[in-house]
Structure formats: C-alpha cells, structure tokens
Design a protein around this motif. Structure first.
Motif, PDB file in Angstrom:
ATOM      1  N   THR A 234      46.604  47.448  50.922  1.00 58.03           N
ATOM      2  CA  THR A 234      45.685  48.532  50.574  1.00 58.03           C
ATOM      3  C   THR A 234      44.598  47.964  49.675  1.00 58.03           C
ATOM      4  OG1 THR A 234      47.422  50.203  50.694  1.00 58.03           O
ATOM      5  CG2 THR A 234      45.458  50.764  49.430  1.00 58.03           C
ATOM      6  N   ILE A 235      43.351  48.127  50.075  1.00 59.05           N
ATOM      7  CA  ILE A 235      42.234  47.567  49.312  1.00 59.05           C
ATOM      8  C   ILE A 235      41.755  48.601  48.298  1.00 59.05           C
ATOM      9  CG2 ILE A 235      39.872  46.728  49.443  1.00 59.05           C
ATOM     10  CD1 ILE A 235      40.614  45.570  52.202  1.00 59.05           C
ATOM     11  N   ILE A 236      41.741  48.207  47.032  1.00 53.64           N
ATOM     12  CA  ILE A 236      41.417  49.128  45.941  1.00 53.64           C
ATOM     13  C   ILE A 236      39.927  49.149  45.648  1.00 53.64           C
ATOM     14  CG2 ILE A 236      41.815  49.590  43.491  1.00 53.64           C
ATOM     15  CD1 ILE A 236      44.558  48.221  43.842  1.00 53.64           C
ATOM     16  N   ALA A 237      39.312  47.980  45.601  1.00 59.00           N
ATOM     17  CA  ALA A 237      37.878  47.864  45.304  1.00 59.00           C
ATOM     18  C   ALA A 237      37.426  46.465  45.672  1.00 59.00           C
ATOM     19  CB  ALA A 237      37.595  48.147  43.830  1.00 59.00           C
ATOM     20  N   GLU A 238      36.126  46.271  45.698  1.00 63.15           N
ATOM     21  CA  GLU A 238      35.554  44.960  45.997  1.00 63.15           C
ATOM     22  C   GLU A 238      34.819  44.416  44.776  1.00 63.15           C
ATOM     23  OE1 GLU A 238      32.608  42.734  49.253  1.00 63.15           O
ATOM     24  OE2 GLU A 238      32.903  44.905  49.328  1.00 63.15           O
ATOM     25  N   ILE A 239      34.985  43.112  44.513  1.00 66.96           N
ATOM     26  CA  ILE A 239      34.186  42.437  43.491  1.00 66.96           C
ATOM     27  C   ILE A 239      32.879  42.032  44.150  1.00 66.96           C
ATOM     28  CG2 ILE A 239      34.105  40.634  41.757  1.00 66.96           C
ATOM     29  CD1 ILE A 239      36.459  42.519  41.400  1.00 66.96           C
TER      30      ILE A 239
ATOM     31  N   ILE B 110      30.237  42.043  35.532  1.00 66.23           N
ATOM     32  CA  ILE B 110      30.890  42.144  36.830  1.00 66.23           C
ATOM     33  C   ILE B 110      30.411  43.406  37.532  1.00 66.23           C
ATOM     34  CG2 ILE B 110      33.105  42.428  38.013  1.00 66.23           C
ATOM     35  CD1 ILE B 110      32.868  39.690  36.772  1.00 66.23           C
ATOM     36  N   VAL B 111      30.194  43.326  38.844  1.00 66.55           N
ATOM     37  CA  VAL B 111      29.868  44.496  39.642  1.00 66.55           C
ATOM     38  C   VAL B 111      31.034  44.807  40.575  1.00 66.55           C
ATOM     39  CG1 VAL B 111      28.302  45.515  41.336  1.00 66.55           C
ATOM     40  CG2 VAL B 111      27.392  44.004  39.561  1.00 66.55           C
ATOM     41  N   LEU B 112      31.530  46.041  40.469  1.00 64.76           N
ATOM     42  CA  LEU B 112      32.594  46.529  41.353  1.00 64.76           C
ATOM     43  C   LEU B 112      32.024  47.579  42.304  1.00 64.76           C
ATOM     44  CD1 LEU B 112      35.557  47.371  38.932  1.00 64.76           C
ATOM     45  CD2 LEU B 112      35.392  45.395  40.432  1.00 64.76           C
ATOM     46  N   ARG B 113      32.580  47.658  43.516  1.00 70.98           N
ATOM     47  CA  ARG B 113      32.171  48.752  44.403  1.00 70.98           C
ATOM     48  C   ARG B 113      33.319  49.161  45.307  1.00 70.98           C
ATOM     49  NH1 ARG B 113      27.751  45.324  47.800  1.00 70.98           N
ATOM     50  NH2 ARG B 113      29.157  43.863  48.837  1.00 70.98           N
ATOM     51  N   LYS B 114      33.238  50.388  45.798  1.00 66.86           N
ATOM     52  CA  LYS B 114      34.211  50.872  46.744  1.00 66.86           C
ATOM     53  C   LYS B 114      34.040  50.150  48.066  1.00 66.86           C
ATOM     54  CE  LYS B 114      35.142  55.596  45.169  1.00 66.86           C
ATOM     55  NZ  LYS B 114      34.985  57.042  45.485  1.00 66.86           N
ATOM     56  N   VAL B 115      35.146  49.964  48.764  1.00 70.50           N
ATOM     57  CA  VAL B 115      35.095  49.372  50.100  1.00 70.50           C
ATOM     58  C   VAL B 115      35.050  50.515  51.096  1.00 70.50           C
ATOM     59  CG1 VAL B 115      36.304  47.948  51.782  1.00 70.50           C
ATOM     60  CG2 VAL B 115      36.341  47.325  49.373  1.00 70.50           C
TER      61      VAL B 115
END
Length: 405
Positions: free
Chosen positions: A250-255, A399-404
């Motif tokens: 399960t992918i939570i977020a993308e760096i 750091i930049v995080l985003r939803k997949v």
C-alpha cells in the motif's frame, strides 16, 4: 528517474507512540510538554521537556541486544517495528532481500555515563564491553541493522536538527539512482538532561514557563523565549515505486523533491533566512513544482526567537506569490533532532485531509504577521506538502511530499 514512495511509517513521540494516537493529538492540538523538576535539580535552567516514555523492550529483545542500545535506538526500534508492520514486511523478507538503513542522529549521552564511572572508580572493566557500541553516533543504525537483518547501505547522518531529514533525502537519491530498492529512514533523539545540558541550554532551552508547560512553546510568537527539548523517533520505509507495486504494498505518499542549503556564515549562532529560502526553492525545483502547487508548508519553527525570525523572512519570500497555509507542530511536541517526525506528522495530515494548528500563537512576531499561519485545526484537501528543517550550525533541508494518484 525512478520514483520513490513511502510504504510504512512508525512513531514514538511526546504526542503519542502510535500513528492513531498521534493523528488525534495533531487534530486536537494536544501538547506533550511537561514540567520535570529533576531537570532543575540537575542544574538546568529549564525544567520543561516533551515527555517521551521509555519503551520496555524485555518482551521484544534479548538482554545482550538491549545492552548495546542507546536511548535513541530503543525509541527507533519501536518506530521501526510499526513501520515494517504497516509495510507488510516480514523478517523472512528482510533476510532474503537487501534492504538498507539511513538514520539521522546528532549524538547520545552514554559517553558521559561511562566517563563518570571512570572518574569515580578508575577501572575500565566496570564500563563494560557494550560501551564501545552505545557511545557511537551510528548506534541507532547499527543496532537496527543487526536486529532487523538489514544488509544494504548502513549509514548515519549528523546535521543537528536536520539530521533525519537529510537521511530521507539521501535515501531518496540512493533509490532514484538504482543503488537500493528499499531503505529504512528515520531519526532518534533522547531526552536525557546530561545530553541537553550540552545543547547550549542557556541559549536555546531557557524556557522557564513552568506554571503552564503546555503553553510554553510558542513558535512565531513574541513571547517565545526558547526551545523546549524532546526526544523519541520516527521510521519510514522508502521504496522504489515499481518495486512497491510488484510486492503489493500500500503506497502512502511519494517523496517528490529534496532540497538543501548551507549558511556559510561566520557566526554559527545567527541563523540566516537565505539558507531556508534556498533549501525550499531547491526542493520545489527538484520536484518540478512551484509554490502554487503546495497545499501547506510544515514549518521548522521551534520557538527560538532568532531562528523563528529567520524562517519567517524566508517564508515571506517563498509565499510572496500566494499566501500558502503554514503550521509548526513544535508548539505541541517540543524540539529535537527529529525532522522525520515532522514527515510522519505531515503524511498523517495528508491522509486525513487536515492541517494541525500552530498552537500558542497569540502575538505574532513582525516578520510573521503577513504569513498565513494556521492556529486552528483546518480540514481541507491536501495533495502536496513542503516540509522545512534546519540544524544548528547552518544545515538546511526541505522535503516535498505528495499523494500518489
């Protein structure tokens, strides 16, 4: 370029020792800061601390292993257990696959403990064979690699309070370059007064608001008189996107991006806004995004007046085009070398579509008056987050995080 995602997280902090509890604390703006009289008895100017319970590892690990571990490693072990469980990674998988570890750590205080034994007893045998391991700056990464059978990169980053944020950024580069498919990243920090006393107590940790400890940490506020130390740990499983998909994770977020900058200034005690600004801009450029794409900024503001003013100036330049919502969680948690905790808090907000409040902000400093600082829990869709960190000595990271999608 290979994409890098988060597939597991774990936390051990002053506002909770599991993801669910921490999420509720963030929503409620619940502080984990307490008054600890023993700190004053020790000679500290401040008796305030972000309270972190010591985990009982007897049911998890044998005595021989526990004797090798610093406080940081104990916290990190509990966080890593949670992260591996959420990522559905078993011991069998770790033994059969090459998984790396990069952990941030800016030191531990066990060397003071052993020095005191030598000073009193003058007998090195009483120090014990495990001392050589416990005093290592790399103790956390070494212990976790041994416990979890991690056979990939084994590395420790040290950049004061930006240590673990840089650990994540370096792991991102390793995975993007195809050197690793999976890396455990994170950071740990202890709450021992014999360590904090070395951290410029009178300059940074001088808050003496003992009557109202939960209101004592007030980032961006004119009443801020100093940071409040805390400890704990966070752990994240970083994984190459296709690798995660192939194993059904399960992918939570993308760096999405990593940026950094150094101050390079003669006076290490005077934070410079330019380095904050360049780190954030570099992270956005690395992610191929603009500030208009950011849902909110998770500030590093720690209630230390000099650094708060510097970051506020940097944020005003970054947000000149658009009044991006900004929050700082240090008012709830206290401050330490725990930038990956801030990453976990950000992901939890993203998953639950809310921005936690920057508590105790009543009288903004002049540099922050025009910033869109969130002081009440705000429910809103969140797609992309910019997270800021900096360490004493001039090491800045974003750091930049985003939803997949």
């Amino acid at each position: 370029m290979r994409r890098v995602v988060i597939t597991g997280m774990g936390i051990w902090s002053s506002i909770g020792q599991d993801l669910q509890t921490v999420t509720e604390s963030l929503k409620q703006g619940r502080s984990g800061i307490v008054f600890e009289p023993s700190w004053l008895e020790y000679g500290m100017r401040s008796g305030l601390v972000g309270a972190v319970p010591r985990p009982d590892l007897k049911s998890y690990l044998p005595r021989k292993t526990r004797q090798m571990m610093s406080d940081n490693a104990e916290y990190a072990y509990m966080a890593a257990r949670q992260a591996f469980e959420q990522a559905s990674i078993t011991d069998d998988y770790l033994r059969k696959n090459e998984v790396g570890i990069i952990f941030g750590n800016d030191g531990n205080s066990h060397q003071h403990e052993y020095a005191a034994i030598m000073e009193k007893e003058h007998n090195s045998i009483l120090v014990g064979y495990n001392a050589a391991f416990r005093v290592l700056t790399s103790n956390t990464a070494a212990c976790l690699a041994s416990i979890f059978h991690l056979r990939g990169i084994n590395l420790t980053t040290a950049a004061a309070c930006a240590s673990s944020s840089h650990a994540l950024g370096i792991a991102l580069l390793f995975i993007q370059q195809g050197l690793q498919d999976m890396v455990v990243v994170g950071g740990g920090d202890e709450t021992r007064h014999d360590n904090v006393c070395l951290m410029v107590n009178d300059a940074l940790y001088k808050n003496t608001n003992f009557n109202n400890p939960t209101q004592a940490s007030c980032p961006f506020d004119t009443n801020a008189i100093g940071c409040i130390p805390t400890g704990g740990a966070a752990a994240l499983i970083l994984e190459e996107y296709e690798h995660a998909v192939a194993r059904g994770a399960t992918i939570i977020a993308e760096i999405a991006g990593y940026g950094f900058a150094g101050e390079g200034f003669e006076d290490l005690t005077q934070p410079q806004w330019d380095a904050d600004y360049r780190a954030m801009q570099n992270a956005l450029q690395n992610a191929r995004l603009s500030i208009n794409d950011i849902s909110f900024i998770h500030s590093r503001a720690d209630a230390f007046p000099l650094s708060d003013r510097a970051e506020a100036i940097a944020l005003s330049h970054v947000c000149k085009v658009k009044p991006i919502p900004i929050t700082s969680t240090d008012g709830m948690t206290g401050h330490g070398g725990l930038a990956t905790n801030r990453i976990v808090y950000s992901v939890l907000m993203m998953q639950n579509n809310f921005i936690a409040p920057s508590i105790n902000l009543e009288h903004p400093i002049d540099e922050a008056k025009d910033l869109n600082i969130i002081t009440k829990t705000t429910y809103t869709p969140i797609d992309t987050i910019l997270i800021n960190s900096a360490g004493l000595g001039g090491s800045h990271c974003a750091i930049v995080l985003r939803k997949v999608k």
